[in-house]
Write a protein that holds these residues in place. Structure first.
Motif: not given
Length: 367
Positions: A243-244, A246-251, A267-269
């Motif tokens: 999650e950590k 992935h949260s950077v990628f979302r940012k 990524l998966g999502q």
């Protein structure tokens, strides 16, 4: 007389290149060499001398051609404002040690050369505005670029080394407008905050989360200080299984200045479309393992013009492109998607698509 080629995915520039029509080329070259520039290579080495000119291109493809380099120290070329060096061999052998460059140089290009190390004497070019270091081999860059205070365009190499493992100091380059191939592993991200004239930034991150976090922070800070800025980012070997990460990628996807994204990793999502910047024009996904429902996010990005899904970036068996989707998409590539079996394109989907490539999708059958 002039043919214009537009960029496939306009970012900072709308046009990729301009060229003179072939029927006018010889005439323009002849007139240009009389009044505007000189091209020196082995075809005219006996007929052209280094008479005063403002712009020069040197094609160095044999040992004898180094005589041209020696003549750059002659007073006849002190007025040079533009110099392009082209060499398929090791240019290092042709550059004299401690070479004195024409002081008025504003444009210097080593693009495509084989160059082991950038001469430290480059630091004396106080009028230089455009420096292209995109050579065809890894290069050692001495920490002298800090002296080029008038530099506006800087094109770095994707991979380079620094003496003593230092970081390349760019903080003093206040006038930089175009910066390509910025590497947080070799450069200080904090230097970006001093570039108040920056309009375009391209960067590569090699799988290190802290480097990506710094770049995202730099992009956010820079976008607040610059009036117009676009950014292109290439991320290598960055799997988001936690999650950590992935949260950077979302940012990253929220960055307003992000124009092109090249992402290599799981990524998966992906987040819903309204949590993704509307400025994206090009996306390349490699190994992302997205599912069928994620196409409904990608097809809603309003400015997306190029989409490349490669190496199981999509792992669904059926891909559906709805009639209202991909309104601006011009290029679509589906490459090595092992699970794809069917692809349904509803009428009205991708109305401006002009380039389509489907390769190595072993189970896909066209209906």
């Amino acid at each position: 007389m002039v043919e214009v080629e537009e960029e496939e995915t306009p970012s900072l520039r709308k046009y990729k290149s301009c060229r003179v029509h072939e029927h006018m080329q010889d005439h323009c070259l002849q007139k240009g060499e009389e009044y505007f520039f000189k091209i020196l290579d082995n075809r005219n080495s006996h007929s052209v001398s280094l008479t005063p000119t403002l712009r020069m291109a040197l094609h160095l493809d044999k040992e004898a051609d180094r005589s041209y380099i020696d003549q750059l120290r002659n007073e006849k070329v002190d007025q040079l404002s533009s110099l392009i060096l082209l060499s398929p061999q090791d240019l290092q052998r042709c550059l004299p040690s401690g070479m004195v460059w024409p002081i008025q140089l504003m444009y210097l290009s080593f693009k495509g050369c084989i160059l082991g190390a950038l001469p430290s004497s480059i630091g004396s070019l106080s009028f230089l505005e455009n420096l292209d270091l995109r050579v065809s081999s890894q290069i050692i860059i001495p920490n002298v670029l800090r002296k080029l205070g008038k530099l506006v365009y800087l094109y770095l190499l994707l991979e380079f080394k620094m003496p003593n493992n230092d970081k390349l100091y760019l903080k003093s380059l206040k006038e930089i407008g175009i910066l390509e191939n910025f590497d947080p592993g070799q450069c200080n991200v904090a230097d970006l905050f001093e570039m108040m004239s920056l309009r375009y930034l391209s960067t590569t991150v090699e799988g290190i989360m802290e480097d990506l976090e710094q770049i995202i922070y730099g992009m956010d800070m820079t976008s607040e200080n610059a009036s117009v800025l676009y950014s292109s980012i290439r991320i290598k070997n960055f799997d988001c299984y936690t999650e950590k990460r992935h949260s950077v990628f979302r940012k990253l996807l929220e960055c307003k200045i992000l124009r092109t994204l090249h992402m290599d990793g799981h990524l998966g999502q992906i987040p819903v479309y309204y949590n993704i910047t509307r400025s994206l024009t090009k996306i390349v996904l490699i190994g992302s393992e997205l599912k069928e429902e994620h196409m409904a996010t990608l097809d809603k990005l309003p400015k997306l013009q190029v989409l490349v899904l490669q190496d199981n970036a999509f792992v669904g068996e059926k891909m559906i492109c709805v009639k209202s989707g991909f309104k601006e998409l011009k290029q679509l590539e589906l490459l090595t998607l092992r699970f794809l079996e069917t692809w349904e394109v509803e009428e009205g989907s991708m109305p401006v698509l002009s380039i389509l490539a489907v390769k190595n999708c072993e189970f896909y059958r066209m209906n």
